[in-house]
Design an enzyme around this catalytic site. Structure first.
Site: not given
Ligand code: NAP
Length: 348
Positions: A13, A15, A145, A230, A237, A327
């Protein structure tokens, strides 16, 4: 001291790939083992890459992503696990890993709401980690974030007695993960609502500024009004903040409070800590994501400084704009720095 064995769950993902960047050639941690879910299972990291490949080591780029399976992860006995997965109460891999004695540095919004999970912003409240002095497994969370980008500049202002805080966020598209917001909603548009985001900031901010008493965090009463939007920016941000104080304040005092602020990571010179966590940008048109997103020195701490500008004082009111990398500082960088702190405190 040998390097610690670590893993990233959710490495495919947005992050997770920032974790891969920050853990490439890290002085305290071995290159991580990488885990993902069904979409990316058994692909190489380089096949699902969404950050520039020159930021990640060749060995990580060619690593196969393994399917997240709690039993096999537990059997590896990692020293620390970095969490970058969506989590719900029904599907909570991190709680299972903690039960088996793992130490997890998470970005899950579900888990950061748990009473026995502190939300640690490295410069503000790393002493909250002490609740785990006698524990095996634990979860240490990042804030949301936007909470992190707001909490950092608020910290030095607490000495002046803030009475009320009002914030409007302008959050980047990458904050919603990949693929995130549909392009037809995002392009040339502003969406003045992000589900559950305002509530998260209102709950998380007092937790970050709470006091650790008898293994529990006691939050202060904080009067915070939040509007989350958004905007069509890829990363970074921006937040427009107004703070009302108990008495009149001076503009020069505020700039100094921001730029002189330092915390535990700076005192210990930890690898991912920015030398100056809050950078004041005096030019009128700043901060901007295009220009200020990657602030932070040394090289390993790029994206870890928040940039503050548009500082204006009128009697007992302060207005400013803050920008943080969602991120990096708001997710992976915050977790890596928290793990460095845990190691430095003897908790890892
Ligand atoms: P993302 O791009 O959608 O990535 C999600 C990751 O989790 C991918 O590696 C995905 O694998 C995996 N995944 C998806 N469904 C899953 C499941 N049911 N069980 C276990 N793993 C699963 O999301 P992201 O933005 O990186 O966010 C990841 C986490 O960080 C989330 O909890 C989000 O709320 C938090 N967060 C994000 C940000 C930000 O700025 N983006 C900031 C702070 C916190 P696949 O590729 O195989 O689907």
């Amino acid at each position: 001291m040998g390097k610690k064995r670590v893993a990233v769950i959710g490495a495919s993902g947005l992050v997770g790939q920032r974790f891969c960047q920050l853990l490439s050639d890290h002085p305290y941690f071995d290159e991580p083992d990488l885990y993902a879910w069904q979409r990316s299972d058994n692909k190489r990291l380089e096949e699902v890459l969404r950050v520039p490949s020159n930021t990640i080591s060749d060995s990580l780029l060619s690593q196969n992503l393994s399917l997240i399976n709690t039993e096999s992860i537990i059997s590896e006995k990692y020293d620390a696990i970095f969490g970058a997965i969506p989590t719900s109460h029904e599907h909570n891999i991190e709680l299972e890993l903690r039960k088996a004695g793992n130490r997890i540095f998470t970005n899950s919004s579900t888990n950061r709401m748990l009473d026995d999970v502190p939300i640690v912003v490295p410069e503000i409240n790393s002493e909250h980690m002490e609740m785990f002095r006698d524990s095996d497994g634990y979860i240490i969370a990042n804030g949301n974030c936007s909470t992190i980008g707001l909490a950092l500049p608020l910290k030095p202002l607490f000495s002046l007695g803030p009475e009320h805080i009002e914030v409007t966020t302008m959050q980047a598209l990458s904050g919603a993960g990949y693929p995130g917001v549909p392009s037809l909603d995002a392009v040339s548009n502003i969406v003045p609502y992000i589900e559950n985001e305002e509530e998260k900031i209102q709950i998380e901010l007092p937790k970050v500024f709470g006091t650790l008493m008898d293994h529990a965090i006691v939050p202060p009463v904080l009067d915070v009004g939040v509007t989350c939007t958004r905007i069509p920016v890829r990363e970074g941000h921006t937040e427009s903040v107004t703070v009302k104080f108990e008495r009149n304040i001076e503009e020069e005092d505020i700039s100094a409070l921001f730029s002189e602020f330092r915390g535990y990571p700076q005192d210990r010179k930890l690898p991912t800590s920015p030398e100056q966590p809050i950078i004041v940008q005096q030019d009128q048109g700043r901060p901007q994501p295009e220009l200020d997103l990657w602030n932070g020195k040394p090289e390993r701490a790029r994206g870890m400084a928040v940039t503050v500008g548009r500082i204006r004082v009128r009697r007992d009111y302060l207005r400013f704009v803050t920008l943080s990398h969602n991120t990096i500082r708001g997710a992976a960088g915050g977790s890596v720095l928290n793990a460095e702190i845990a190691l430095s405190r003897g908790l890892l």
